[in-house]
Design an enzyme around this catalytic site. Structure first.
Site, mmCIF file in Angstrom:
data_model
loop_
_atom_site.group_PDB
_atom_site.id
_atom_site.type_symbol
_atom_site.label_atom_id
_atom_site.label_comp_id
_atom_site.label_asym_id
_atom_site.label_seq_id
_atom_site.Cartn_x
_atom_site.Cartn_y
_atom_site.Cartn_z
ATOM 1 N N ARG A 33 0.820 -1.217 -0.040
ATOM 2 C CA ARG A 33 0.041 -0.184 -0.046
ATOM 3 C C ARG A 33 0.930 1.156 0.152
ATOM 4 O O ARG A 33 0.414 2.335 -0.425
ATOM 5 C CB ARG A 33 -0.979 -0.066 1.157
ATOM 6 C CG ARG A 33 -2.033 -0.875 1.066
ATOM 7 C CD ARG A 33 -2.976 -1.143 2.381
ATOM 8 N NE ARG A 33 -2.106 -1.687 3.417
ATOM 9 C CZ ARG A 33 -2.592 -1.991 4.673
ATOM 10 N NH1 ARG A 33 -3.865 -1.603 5.011
ATOM 11 N NH2 ARG A 33 -2.036 -2.517 5.606
ATOM 12 N N LYS A 80 -1.170 -17.450 5.804
ATOM 13 C CA LYS A 80 -1.406 -18.438 6.595
ATOM 14 C C LYS A 80 -2.555 -18.079 7.821
ATOM 15 O O LYS A 80 -2.224 -17.347 8.850
ATOM 16 C CB LYS A 80 -0.308 -18.949 7.459
ATOM 17 C CG LYS A 80 0.913 -19.458 6.530
ATOM 18 C CD LYS A 80 1.969 -20.040 7.239
ATOM 19 C CE LYS A 80 3.194 -20.730 6.570
ATOM 20 N NZ LYS A 80 4.241 -21.058 7.037
ATOM 21 N N LYS A 163 -0.849 -24.639 12.486
ATOM 22 C CA LYS A 163 0.357 -24.711 13.473
ATOM 23 C C LYS A 163 0.669 -23.508 14.468
ATOM 24 O O LYS A 163 1.241 -23.147 15.232
ATOM 25 C CB LYS A 163 1.626 -25.099 12.758
ATOM 26 C CG LYS A 163 2.057 -24.062 11.471
ATOM 27 C CD LYS A 163 2.887 -23.054 12.163
ATOM 28 C CE LYS A 163 2.917 -21.990 10.855
ATOM 29 N NZ LYS A 163 3.581 -20.732 11.494
ATOM 30 N N ASP A 216 6.354 -27.399 9.867
ATOM 31 C CA ASP A 216 6.208 -26.057 9.949
ATOM 32 C C ASP A 216 5.864 -25.997 11.587
ATOM 33 O O ASP A 216 6.049 -24.916 12.248
ATOM 34 C CB ASP A 216 5.084 -25.273 9.111
ATOM 35 C CG ASP A 216 5.278 -23.660 9.056
ATOM 36 O OD1 ASP A 216 6.111 -23.145 9.754
ATOM 37 O OD2 ASP A 216 4.362 -23.157 8.560
ATOM 38 N N SER A 226 9.652 -16.952 15.571
ATOM 39 C CA SER A 226 8.091 -17.007 15.276
ATOM 40 C C SER A 226 7.348 -15.902 16.077
ATOM 41 O O SER A 226 7.479 -16.012 17.395
ATOM 42 C CB SER A 226 7.779 -18.505 15.639
ATOM 43 O OG SER A 226 6.177 -18.271 15.684
ATOM 44 N N ASN A 228 4.027 -16.020 16.649
ATOM 45 C CA ASN A 228 3.108 -16.824 17.574
ATOM 46 C C ASN A 228 3.688 -17.309 18.611
ATOM 47 O O ASN A 228 2.855 -17.150 19.692
ATOM 48 C CB ASN A 228 2.563 -18.083 16.282
ATOM 49 C CG ASN A 228 1.789 -17.203 15.258
ATOM 50 O OD1 ASN A 228 0.562 -16.691 15.590
ATOM 51 N ND2 ASN A 228 1.982 -17.097 14.010
ATOM 52 N N GLU A 253 -0.690 -14.638 13.203
ATOM 53 C CA GLU A 253 -1.750 -14.771 12.455
ATOM 54 C C GLU A 253 -2.726 -15.741 13.449
ATOM 55 O O GLU A 253 -3.752 -16.077 13.269
ATOM 56 C CB GLU A 253 -1.740 -15.768 11.265
ATOM 57 C CG GLU A 253 -1.381 -14.871 9.993
ATOM 58 C CD GLU A 253 -2.147 -13.876 9.292
ATOM 59 O OE1 GLU A 253 -3.114 -13.599 9.850
ATOM 60 O OE2 GLU A 253 -2.059 -13.483 8.257
#
Ligand SMILES: NC(=O)c1ccc[n+]([C@@H]2O[C@H](COP(=O)([O-])OP(=O)(O)OC[C@H]3O[C@@H](n4cnc5c(N)ncnc54)[C@H](OP(=O)(O)O)[C@@H]3O)[C@@H](O)[C@H]2O)c1
Ligand SMILES: O=P(O)(O)OC[C@H](O)CO
Length: 307
Positions: A33, A80, A163, A216, A226, A228, A253
């Site tokens: 963007r 993902k 995951k 993964d 990571s 997450n 995510e």
């Protein structure tokens, strides 16, 4: 032969995929963007369109592309996640918007910082159109990035998506210093849970034992790189989710995925004990230690991925 590739999304993953394709000698245009070029300009003449936007960007981007005449381009989706409003996967959104085009899912143990540092990695490209998957394989495959094909795109996509929820749990496990045995149990039963969900939605068991599933899962559940994992680790250390997300480099995510997953699993009667505790932890409905206790104190059962 030089192929024209447009990469949408110049975050950590989009930039890395653009870098890998460029290194293989292809003509690559990266769009975000913030770009000075329009999406229409960047996509003009593209043979391949790679989408590496986060889940929240998939629908807005697809809507912008609908108005363009893109011909027979192949779409490669590397996102993902699950769409909160429709619960669709990114590839389902792309395929529904462009039914005449081939859609390829790219997923695997691909922590972008390691790839950017020149370390070797492998990934999977899954599609119902194997010719398209093989083409994408050749575009990205190199001595530093080994690409496999797979004919189960849904399984490839769900491995990468589900995951992330387990990686939050793994980060919490390490943050609580529960040890190696606990982590091994979590990852192993996490895989059983992923297979149970994936099978329910039509994906093949074998796919989840591959790079985009087990591969993964191992990468993200064991690496502080990571995002997450960082979320779970921070929660176990007593931080608030808002504070963790505000300081996170990029998108985790699993935070959104766990909500969508729990909603769907409750509707469909899928048994997801670990994901449910992750969702409760994210909503501050349970402490990290209480989540562990709930998992450990469930009724005993045989070792299977079946409920
Ligand atoms: N990083 C990795 O190691 C890795 C590896 C494999 C897969 N993935 C997956 O790839 C996806 C992107 O991850 P990332 O690490 O690159 O995340 P990121 O660094 O946070 O970048 C997200 C990208 O999505 C774009 N985006 C968000 N909303 C948008 C919208 N409404 N319209 C257009 N663009 C929008 C952002 O654009 P702006 O810059 O304009 O905000 C940015 O380019 C995620 O689904 C992730 O799970 C990541
Ligand atoms: O940083 P994460 O947790 O989004 O993980 C990145 C990739 O999905 C790893 O394959």
């Amino acid at each position: 032969m030089e192929t024209k590739i447009a990469v949408i999304g110049a975050g950590a993953w989009g930039s890395t995929l653009a870098f890998l394709a460029k290194a293989n000698g292809h003509q690559v245009h990266l769009w975000s963007r913030q770009s000075s070029s329009t999406l229409a300009d960047v996509l003009a003449d593209a043979d391949i369109v790679v989408s590496a936007v986060s889940m929240k960007g998939v629908r807005p981007v697809v809507e912008q592309l609908r108005s363009l005449s893109l011909g027979k381009v192949i779409f490669v989706t590397a996102t993902k996640g699950l769409d909160p409003s429709t619960t669709c996967t990114p590839s389902q959104i792309w395929q529904a918007a462009f039914p005449a085009n081939s859609v390829v899912v790219l997923a695997g143990p691909n922590l972008s910082k390691e790839i950017q540092a020149g370390l070797p990695a492998a990934t999977v490209v899954g599609s119902n159109d194997m010719a398209a998957a093989k083409l994408v394989q050749t575009l990205f495959n190199s001595s530093r990035f080994r690409v496999y094909t797979n004919d189960d795109p849904l399984g490839v996509e769900l491995g990468g998506t589900l995951k992330n929820v387990m990686a939050i749990a793994a980060g919490a496990c390490d943050g609580l210093q529960l040890g190696t045995n606990a982590k091994a149990a979590l990852v192993t039963r996490g895989l059983a849970e992923i297979i149970r969900i994936g099978n329910h939605w039509g994906a093949k068991t074998d796919t989840f034992y591959g790079l985009s599933g087990l591969g993964d899962l191992l990468a993200t559940c064991n690496s502080p790189l990571s995002r997450n994992y960082q979320v779970g680790y921070g929660l176990a250390k007593g931080k608030k989710l808002t504070e963790i997300l505000a300081n996170l480099e990029g998108t985790a995510e699993g935070v959104n995925t766990s909500q969508v997953l729990v909603h769907l699993a409750n509707q469909q009667g899928i048994y997801i004990p670990i994901s449910a505790q992750v969702d409760r932890l994210l909503k501050e409905e349970v402490t990290p230690q209480a989540a562990v206790d709930s998992l450990m104190l469930r009724d005993v059962k045989p070792e299977t991925h079946l409920p």
